[in-house]
Structures are given as structure tokens and as C-alpha cells.
Design an enzyme around this catalytic site. Structure first.
Site, PDB file in Angstrom:
ATOM      1  N   PRO A 124       0.835  -1.203   0.000  1.00 53.84           N
ATOM      2  CA  PRO A 124       0.000   0.000   0.000  1.00 53.84           C
ATOM      3  C   PRO A 124       0.871   1.254   0.000  1.00 53.84           C
ATOM      4  O   PRO A 124       1.647   1.479   0.938  1.00 53.84           O
ATOM      5  CB  PRO A 124      -0.815  -0.131   1.297  1.00 53.84           C
ATOM      6  CG  PRO A 124       0.002  -1.002   2.178  1.00 53.84           C
ATOM      7  CD  PRO A 124       0.771  -1.926   1.300  1.00 53.84           C
ATOM      8  N   ASP A 126       0.724   4.552   0.314  1.00 48.94           N
ATOM      9  CA  ASP A 126       0.762   5.609   1.329  1.00 48.94           C
ATOM     10  C   ASP A 126       1.515   5.139   2.577  1.00 48.94           C
ATOM     11  O   ASP A 126       2.352   5.857   3.120  1.00 48.94           O
ATOM     12  CB  ASP A 126      -0.665   6.029   1.703  1.00 48.94           C
ATOM     13  CG  ASP A 126      -1.483   6.411   0.494  1.00 48.94           C
ATOM     14  OD1 ASP A 126      -1.185   7.455  -0.112  1.00 48.94           O
ATOM     15  OD2 ASP A 126      -2.399   5.661   0.132  1.00 48.94           O
ATOM     16  N   HIS A 178      -4.638   5.848  -1.480  1.00 47.50           N
ATOM     17  CA  HIS A 178      -4.748   5.095  -2.734  1.00 47.50           C
ATOM     18  C   HIS A 178      -5.383   3.759  -2.359  1.00 47.50           C
ATOM     19  O   HIS A 178      -4.704   2.771  -2.070  1.00 47.50           O
ATOM     20  CB  HIS A 178      -3.368   4.886  -3.361  1.00 47.50           C
ATOM     21  CG  HIS A 178      -3.373   3.918  -4.516  1.00 47.50           C
ATOM     22  ND1 HIS A 178      -4.087   4.123  -5.662  1.00 47.50           N
ATOM     23  CD2 HIS A 178      -2.744   2.728  -4.677  1.00 47.50           C
ATOM     24  CE1 HIS A 178      -3.897   3.108  -6.488  1.00 47.50           C
ATOM     25  NE2 HIS A 178      -3.090   2.237  -5.912  1.00 47.50           N
TER      26      HIS A 178
END
Length: 316
Positions: A124, A126, A178
Site C-alpha cells: 500500500p 501511502d 490510494h
């Protein structure tokens, strides 16, 4: 930062995204040298051989299998290493696994440089952007994630299809994580400078049955899942988004892109990496742009930050 005719990029990870990014950058003419690093050296060698066979059709450059020592004189280091989510796996499991990988990679990088810009594309994104900064105390202005640059492009494409106009004339942002909690900034969305609502009111198209905002946002959020379901991985879109960010950095463009970076009070969010409109230059993060969101959009953005904080708490 050197001239864009003499730039070195290191790509860490030679999987779908890393190898496609190398191909995209080779075609772009933006860089003079690409070093591709992967634990699977044979895979990296195969990709480099294949790419080198294209060089009679492109601008002169060097493409090679690299080591972490190549980071020493790199202008930009692009992180694509790490597995994607597997059937039966969870986002939390992926975050924990890839955060450990990111930490180990950053510890190798800082042996050779603290000057290069770091662009994180592994998911992921971020969480890993924040891990990249905090794991080795790297300058947060020099670390950014691909964030919602691709999500914003998907958003613009879907609106262009609905409104029957060129996607380049649609302007709008997807903000926040995101992922599932990302936020469409509908209040800032416009077509050729006309607010979306005004444009739709004046459209007079018999084919239009109204704008399904929730449906469009759901398509943006789930686009990656649908692509993975059909072809195992998504890589054309993200590699093109990476190329666009690379362009803004190496050409010192001061372009506004929704990259992910560590926020420090902007939009009322502190110590969380997420995507908001950002001026991107050869410095990396030049400035966070604080735009006027509606109260509801601000609320949703903070909720997205809370979700990211929960994941950070889990992996820590």
C-alpha cells in the site's frame, strides 16, 4: 539536479511494474541511464537484455543490471519491489510484509545516498511512503509515493467517457488513500474551466441520463481489482503515472500532481502520508497545495487519514 539529458534512475524491483516502468522511461527519452535491481538477478538480466535490444530505436542511453551502489549517483530511485495482495490475503498482511521489505531496502539505500529523490510505487503506497521516510529518517521532502496520480487519471477518463470530451480537457482530483477510502474532489472538478455541475446543466445531451457520482467513484476505486481479475496485474497505467511523476522531477516542472507525501497539518491532517495536490519539482515535494474543499470532502479526507493511521498502528 542534472540536465534531463543526463539523468540516472535506479528501479528497485523487476516485476510487472518495475520492468514496464523501465520500458516506459526508455521510450520517453527522459533519462540517460537506468539501473534495474532485483533479488532475482536472472530476471533482471533478462529484462535488461530485452530492453537493450530496443536501443537502436530510442535515444542513446545505458540500461544495466544494478546493485545498491548505483544509488550513490542516482537522481531518482523508484521502488516497485514487493508482492501484490494474494488470494485469501488481507491489506493488513500486505502492509506488514511490504513495510518490512521497504525498511530493509531503505537501509541499503542510505549506505550510498541521502540526496536522491525516492519515488514509492509498491502498495500500500501511502503506508510504504511513510515507512520509507521514518525507517531511516530520510528527508520527507525527498520521498513521495505514486499516490492517486493514476486514480485521478482514471477519474478523468471515466468523466470524459460520460461527457464525450477529450480526457485532457477534464480536470479533477482523487485525494486521500490510494485505496478504498479515497475521496473524489467533486467541488474542484471542471471541464475546460467550467465547473462540472455547470457543464452538465448546459450540456443538453439526449444521451445523458445524469451523472452517477457514486458509480464513477466506485469504478475508480475498484479499477485495479477488475484489471487484476482479468490479467493478473496492472502495470501499463501505473508505469505511465510513474513516468509522468519522473518527468516532473527530472525537468523541475513544478507540476501539480496528487502524489503521496507525509502531511504536517495540511488539510488538518498530521503525520500521515496520503495524496493531495502537490507541486512536484527537482526537490521532490516542493509544496503542498491546500485547496478549498467542501465540509463533506474535508470530513471524508480526514476519515481516509484515520484509516491509514489504523494500518500504521497495526504494522508498528
Amino acid at each position: 539536479m542534472k540536465s534531463h539529458t543526463n539523468n540516472k534512475v535506479v528501479i528497485i524491483g523487476a516485476g510487472y511494474v518495475g520492468s514496464t516502468t523501465a520500458y516506459t522511461l526508455m521510450q520517453s527519452g527522459l533519462v540517460s541511464e537506468i539501473a534495474l535491481i532485483d533479488l532475482d538477478i536472472k530476471k533482471a538480466e533478462g529484462e535488461v537484455m530485452d530492453l537493450n535490444h530496443c536501443l537502436s530505436f530510442t535515444k542513446p542511453m545505458t540500461i544495466k543490471v544494478g546493485t545498491y551502489e548505483d544509488c550513490k549517483d542516482a537522481d531518482l530511485i523508484i521502488m516497485t519491489a514487493g508482492p501484490s495482495i494474494q488470494p485469501g490475503g488481507t491489506r493488513l498482511d500486505l502492509a506488514k510484509q511490504n513495510s518490512q521489505i521497504m525498511t530493509s531496502i531503505m537501509k541499503e539505500i542510505v549506505k550510498y545516498t541521502r540526496e536522491a529523490i525516492i519515488l514509492v510505487a509498491t502498495n500500500p503506497v501511502d503506508i510504504l511512503t511513510q515507512v520509507a521516510v521514518e525507517s531511516v529518517d530520510y528527508n520527507p521532502k525527498k520521498v513521495l509515493g505514486s499516490g492517486t496520480v493514476l486514480d485521478s487519471a482514471r477519474f478523468r477518463y471515466l468523466l470524459s467517457q460520460h461527457c464525450k470530451v477529450d480526457a485532457r480537457n477534464v480536470h479533477g482530483y482523487i485525494l486521500g488513500e490510494h485505496g478504498d477510502s479515497e475521496v473524489a474532489a467533486w467541488s474542484l472538478t471542471n471541464i475546460a474551466g467550467s465547473p462540472l455541475e455547470s457543464y452538465c446543466d448546459n450540456c443538453n445531451s439526449n444521451a445523458c441520463h445524469g451523472l452517477d457520482k457514486e458509480g464513477i467513484l466506485n469504478q475508480v476505486i475498484h479499477a485495479g481489482y477488475h484489471i487484476i481479475d482479468r490479467k493478473v496485474a496492472t502495470y501499463y497505467g501505473v508505469s505511465t503515472a510513474i513516468k509522468r511523476i519522473t518527468e516532473a522531477i527530472l525537468r523541475n516542472e513544478h507540476s501539480i500532481l496528487t502524489v503521496s507525501s507525509l502531511l504536517n497539518g495540511e488539510y488538518g491532517i498530521d503525520k500521515i502520508a496520503m495524496s493531495v495536490p502537490t507541486i512536484v519539482s527537482s526537490e521532490g515535494i516542493h509544496k503542498i497545495v491546500e485547496l478549498n474543499l467542501t465540509d463533506e470532502e474535508s470530513k471524508l479526507l480526514k476519515k481516509s487519514g484515520d484509516k491509514l493511521q489504523e494500518i500504521l498502528n497495526y504494522i508498528k
